[in-house]
Design an enzyme around this catalytic site. Structure first.
Site, PDB file in Angstrom:
ATOM      1  N   ASP A 129      31.594  49.429  29.125  1.00 36.54           N
ATOM      2  CA  ASP A 129      32.484  48.449  28.498  1.00 36.54           C
ATOM      3  C   ASP A 129      31.666  47.553  27.548  1.00 36.54           C
ATOM      4  O   ASP A 129      32.038  47.354  26.385  1.00 36.54           O
ATOM      5  CB  ASP A 129      33.165  47.612  29.597  1.00 36.54           C
ATOM      6  CG  ASP A 129      33.950  46.446  29.025  1.00 36.54           C
ATOM      7  OD1 ASP A 129      35.057  46.668  28.513  1.00 36.54           O
ATOM      8  OD2 ASP A 129      33.435  45.308  29.082  1.00 36.54           O
ATOM      9  N   ILE A 141      37.129  34.557  23.044  1.00 39.91           N
ATOM     10  CA  ILE A 141      36.028  33.895  22.314  1.00 39.91           C
ATOM     11  C   ILE A 141      36.009  34.360  20.860  1.00 39.91           C
ATOM     12  O   ILE A 141      35.896  35.558  20.610  1.00 39.91           O
ATOM     13  CB  ILE A 141      34.654  34.228  22.955  1.00 39.91           C
ATOM     14  CG1 ILE A 141      34.642  33.880  24.434  1.00 39.91           C
ATOM     15  CG2 ILE A 141      33.529  33.539  22.208  1.00 39.91           C
ATOM     16  CD1 ILE A 141      33.390  34.344  25.164  1.00 39.91           C
ATOM     17  N   GLY A 174      40.046  40.920  41.918  1.00 39.57           N
ATOM     18  CA  GLY A 174      40.683  41.544  40.754  1.00 39.57           C
ATOM     19  C   GLY A 174      39.801  41.533  39.512  1.00 39.57           C
ATOM     20  O   GLY A 174      40.256  41.867  38.428  1.00 39.57           O
ATOM     21  N   LYS A 188      31.606  47.089  23.186  1.00 37.14           N
ATOM     22  CA  LYS A 188      31.619  45.798  22.492  1.00 37.14           C
ATOM     23  C   LYS A 188      30.363  45.634  21.633  1.00 37.14           C
ATOM     24  O   LYS A 188      30.419  45.104  20.518  1.00 37.14           O
ATOM     25  CB  LYS A 188      31.732  44.674  23.521  1.00 37.14           C
ATOM     26  CG  LYS A 188      33.078  44.717  24.254  1.00 37.14           C
ATOM     27  CD  LYS A 188      33.074  43.854  25.498  1.00 37.14           C
ATOM     28  CE  LYS A 188      34.413  43.890  26.207  1.00 37.14           C
ATOM     29  NZ  LYS A 188      34.388  43.217  27.512  1.00 37.14           N
ATOM     30  N   GLY A 240      37.410  38.921  24.303  1.00 38.56           N
ATOM     31  CA  GLY A 240      38.686  38.311  24.685  1.00 38.56           C
ATOM     32  C   GLY A 240      39.010  37.092  23.859  1.00 38.56           C
ATOM     33  O   GLY A 240      39.210  37.168  22.651  1.00 38.56           O
ATOM     34  N   LYS A 286      39.084  47.784  22.152  1.00 40.55           N
ATOM     35  CA  LYS A 286      37.638  47.982  21.938  1.00 40.55           C
ATOM     36  C   LYS A 286      37.245  49.448  22.001  1.00 40.55           C
ATOM     37  O   LYS A 286      36.402  49.919  21.251  1.00 40.55           O
ATOM     38  CB  LYS A 286      36.813  47.174  22.948  1.00 40.55           C
ATOM     39  CG  LYS A 286      37.016  47.594  24.392  1.00 40.55           C
ATOM     40  CD  LYS A 286      36.685  46.516  25.374  1.00 40.55           C
ATOM     41  CE  LYS A 286      37.775  46.494  26.391  1.00 40.55           C
ATOM     42  NZ  LYS A 286      38.169  45.290  26.958  1.00 40.55           N
TER      43      LYS A 286
HETATM   44  N1  LIG Z   1      43.253  42.654  29.719  1.00 37.29           N
HETATM   45  C1  LIG Z   1      42.275  42.026  29.114  1.00 37.29           C
HETATM   46  O1  LIG Z   1      41.707  41.041  29.617  1.00 37.29           O
HETATM   47  C2  LIG Z   1      41.814  42.487  27.760  1.00 37.29           C
HETATM   48  C3  LIG Z   1      40.766  41.792  27.095  1.00 37.29           C
HETATM   49  C4  LIG Z   1      40.371  42.203  25.827  1.00 37.29           C
HETATM   50  C5  LIG Z   1      40.954  43.322  25.241  1.00 37.29           C
HETATM   51  N2  LIG Z   1      41.944  43.991  25.931  1.00 37.29           N
HETATM   52  C6  LIG Z   1      42.526  45.175  25.287  1.00 37.29           C
HETATM   53  O2  LIG Z   1      43.913  44.942  25.058  1.00 37.29           O
HETATM   54  C7  LIG Z   1      44.623  46.187  25.171  1.00 37.29           C
HETATM   55  C8  LIG Z   1      45.748  46.021  26.193  1.00 37.29           C
HETATM   56  O3  LIG Z   1      45.192  45.713  27.461  1.00 37.29           O
HETATM   57  P1  LIG Z   1      46.102  45.311  28.707  1.00 37.29           P
HETATM   58  O4  LIG Z   1      45.161  44.801  29.737  1.00 37.29           O
HETATM   59  O5  LIG Z   1      47.240  44.473  28.270  1.00 37.29           O
HETATM   60  O6  LIG Z   1      46.659  46.761  29.145  1.00 37.29           O
HETATM   61  P2  LIG Z   1      47.835  47.065  30.175  1.00 37.29           P
HETATM   62  O7  LIG Z   1      48.089  45.885  31.056  1.00 37.29           O
HETATM   63  O8  LIG Z   1      47.526  48.382  30.783  1.00 37.29           O
HETATM   64  O9  LIG Z   1      49.128  47.231  29.216  1.00 37.29           O
HETATM   65  C9  LIG Z   1      49.341  48.359  28.423  1.00 37.29           C
HETATM   66  C10 LIG Z   1      50.780  48.310  27.908  1.00 37.29           C
HETATM   67  O10 LIG Z   1      50.973  49.405  27.030  1.00 37.29           O
HETATM   68  C11 LIG Z   1      52.149  50.116  27.419  1.00 37.29           C
HETATM   69  N3  LIG Z   1      51.935  51.528  27.082  1.00 37.29           N
HETATM   70  C12 LIG Z   1      50.967  52.351  27.542  1.00 37.29           C
HETATM   71  N4  LIG Z   1      51.087  53.572  26.976  1.00 37.29           N
HETATM   72  C13 LIG Z   1      52.123  53.493  26.123  1.00 37.29           C
HETATM   73  C14 LIG Z   1      52.740  54.411  25.258  1.00 37.29           C
HETATM   74  N5  LIG Z   1      52.304  55.669  25.128  1.00 37.29           N
HETATM   75  N6  LIG Z   1      53.826  53.994  24.527  1.00 37.29           N
HETATM   76  C15 LIG Z   1      54.291  52.732  24.646  1.00 37.29           C
HETATM   77  N7  LIG Z   1      53.730  51.804  25.459  1.00 37.29           N
HETATM   78  C16 LIG Z   1      52.681  52.191  26.193  1.00 37.29           C
HETATM   79  C17 LIG Z   1      52.290  49.868  28.895  1.00 37.29           C
HETATM   80  O11 LIG Z   1      53.644  50.039  29.252  1.00 37.29           O
HETATM   81  P3  LIG Z   1      54.168  49.747  30.772  1.00 37.29           P
HETATM   82  O12 LIG Z   1      54.090  48.243  30.920  1.00 37.29           O
HETATM   83  O13 LIG Z   1      55.563  50.242  30.762  1.00 37.29           O
HETATM   84  O14 LIG Z   1      53.234  50.488  31.661  1.00 37.29           O
HETATM   85  C18 LIG Z   1      51.827  48.410  29.006  1.00 37.29           C
HETATM   86  O15 LIG Z   1      52.888  47.535  28.735  1.00 37.29           O
HETATM   87  C19 LIG Z   1      43.575  47.231  25.543  1.00 37.29           C
HETATM   88  O16 LIG Z   1      43.131  47.873  24.386  1.00 37.29           O
HETATM   89  C20 LIG Z   1      42.445  46.414  26.156  1.00 37.29           C
HETATM   90  O17 LIG Z   1      41.182  47.024  26.025  1.00 37.29           O
HETATM   91  C21 LIG Z   1      42.373  43.598  27.156  1.00 37.29           C
END
Ligand SMILES: NC(=O)c1ccc[n+]([C@@H]2O[C@H](COP(=O)([O-])OP(=O)(O)OC[C@H]3O[C@@H](n4cnc5c(N)ncnc54)[C@H](OP(=O)(O)O)[C@@H]3O)[C@@H](O)[C@H]2O)c1
Length: 438
Positions: free
Chosen positions: A211, A146, A197, A215, A144, A115
């Protein structure tokens, strides 16, 4: 279309490169594996995760992740001619932006949940996807699990959308629910959200509306076909909401919610904002409790629609990513794409010109003539009072007003004049009220 036939004799294989294996990436990879046979049965395509980019290869991963697929070379994935499709789940602006551009340039469709990136550079990325003739899909970026982007873009594409109001931040909705239902203070409800959390150690992005603002910018861009970025969105957060506001809302049949609002006025201009609002209990958004999200869409022909569910969390978000991934794989197989394309320049209406009903909480000295003086200030700016409640506070009184619809500028001018009155001690929360007239 560059797909290879499965060695196991099934349908064509679509080779997927995943950038990121965190909260969303890991459950996505698990879902692709657990749902693979069902997806193949329904679509004829076999999704195969070929490589997964992470930052730290040594980090512990869930058991379902095949660690032999991990690499720190995200560019290698993007440039690998054997990878058909890229999922970006790294997050942030850089290097996600460059990697999406490179993938599109290489003719690979991209699915992302980012986002922050789309609210900053959406128009540029949509144009790049259109230029490359491939998909850039992002259902997960707004709420997410939805589905809201696809309904806005496809089912409602012929509809004149007038307003979209969303509860699109689970952290703030949880905090406000605890304040309303358990009588918790803002500080206690925030601490509880942090323990569970739901809130980060630094909760600013959630509680100050950033945030939700990102959106709102994406929703407005898709609903109105015009480029709105996060910096265009007016933000007010929930950190100033007090027990007094919550109590008043309850007594008067409202509940306070943080709303992301994208509205098209009759002159074609749009206003995009995030702020807490008094929502009447009978409104569908009032029933959205705890960390749930919902998006309420109003269209000229269709009327009101509401989309409800889990707006975040690894598994719900992975579900939305998987839906996009299958769509992109099918489109690629058919040689078609469904990009947003070129967005118009948005005509943004300043908040000052937007009308709303308001709730105002004013503390005054409790002496004769003050009420008339205060009411006179409202009258001077043509802000009409719908209801007023007075509560004694010793030498002071609290006056709580609900106004009829008034322009933002008139309410700001009223507040400035009220502050200048010697009898006015303090002005507390000023909240917009969602009502029949709004
Ligand atoms: N979490 C949610 O509920 C949610 C909801 C809607 C949208 N999103 C979106 O989805 C995306 C991912 O969110 P997330 O919660 O999954 O994030 P996260 O848990 O922080 O995961 C990020 C991943 O990217 C990897 N990474 C970071 N920098 C990198 C780089 N330079 N090169 C290669 N890999 C790299 C990290 O590696 P490591 O594992 O080795 O650290 C990790 O595996 C974001 O854009 C977020 O806004 C998330």
């Amino acid at each position: 279309m560059g797909s290879v036939t499965s060695e196991l004799g099934g349908g064509p294989v679509v080779r997927v490169g995943v950038l990121g294996c965190g909260n969303v990436g890991a459950p996505l990879i698990e879902l692709i594996s657990s749902q693979g046979a069902a997806i193949e049965a329904r679509t004829g395509l076999r999704l195969e995760v070929t490589r997964v980019a992470v930052r730290d290869i040594a980090k512990h991963r869930p058991a379902a992740i095949d660690t032999s697929l991990l690499t720190t070379d995200a560019d290698g994935i993007v440039n690998d001619p054997d990878i058909d499709l890229v999922v970006e789940l790294i997050g942030g602006i850089d290097p996600a932006r460059a990697r999406i551009h490179s993938s599109l340039k290489a003719g690979k469709p991209v699915v992302t949940g980012n986002k922050e990136l789309l609210a900053k550079c959406g128009a540029e990325l949509f144009q790049a996807a259109e230029g490359a003739g491939v998909d850039l899909l992002f259902e997960a970026a707004v709420a997410g699990g939805i589905p809201i982007i696809r309904p806005l873009r496809e089912s409602l594409v012929g509809e004149r959308i007038t307003r979209v109001m969303g509860i699109v931040n689970g952290t703030t909705n949880y905090i406000l629910t605890r304040m309303t239902e358990a009588g918790a203070s803002y500080a206690d409800a925030l601490a509880e959200a942090q323990e569970l959390g739901y809130a980060e150690a630094d909760p600013t992005a959630d509680v100050e509306g950033y945030d939700a603002g990102a959106k709102a910018a994406i929703i407005a861009s898709i609903a109105f076909g015009a480029s709105v970025v996060a910096d265009d969105v007016h933000h007010e957060g929930i950190s100033g909401i007090t027990e007094v506001d919550i109590d008043f809302a309850k007594r008067m049949g409202f509940v306070i919610k943080l709303l992301a609002v994208a509205e098209q006025t009759d002159v074609g201009a749009i206003c995009v904002r995030v702020h807490p609002a008094m929502v009447p209990l009978e409104h569908p958004l009032a029933a959205v409790r705890e960390s749930f999200n919902a998006v309420f869409v109003e269209g000229a022909a269709v009327g009101a629609l509401m989309f409800y569910g889990r707006g975040a969390g690894g598994s719900p978000t992975a579900s939305a990513i998987l839906g996009d991934l299958i769509d992109a794989a099918l489109n690629r197989h058919k040689g078609s794409h469904a990009s947003v394309g070129q967005l118009a320049t948005a005509v943004l209406r300043p908040l000052d010109e937007v009308e709303s009903a308001y709730y105002l909480n004013v503390e005054v000295l409790d002496r004769p003539g003050v009420l008339a003086q205060v009411a006179g200030v409202f009258g001077n700016h043509a802000v009409s009072i719908r209801s007023m409640e007075q509560e004694g506070l010793g030498d002071e009184a609290r006056l709580i007003f609900i106004t009829h619809r008034a322009r933002g500028a008139a309410v700001q001018a009223t507040l400035a004049d009220l502050r200048a009155l010697e009898a006015v001690d303090r002005i507390g929360s000023v909240l917009r009220v969602v009502n029949d007239e709004a």
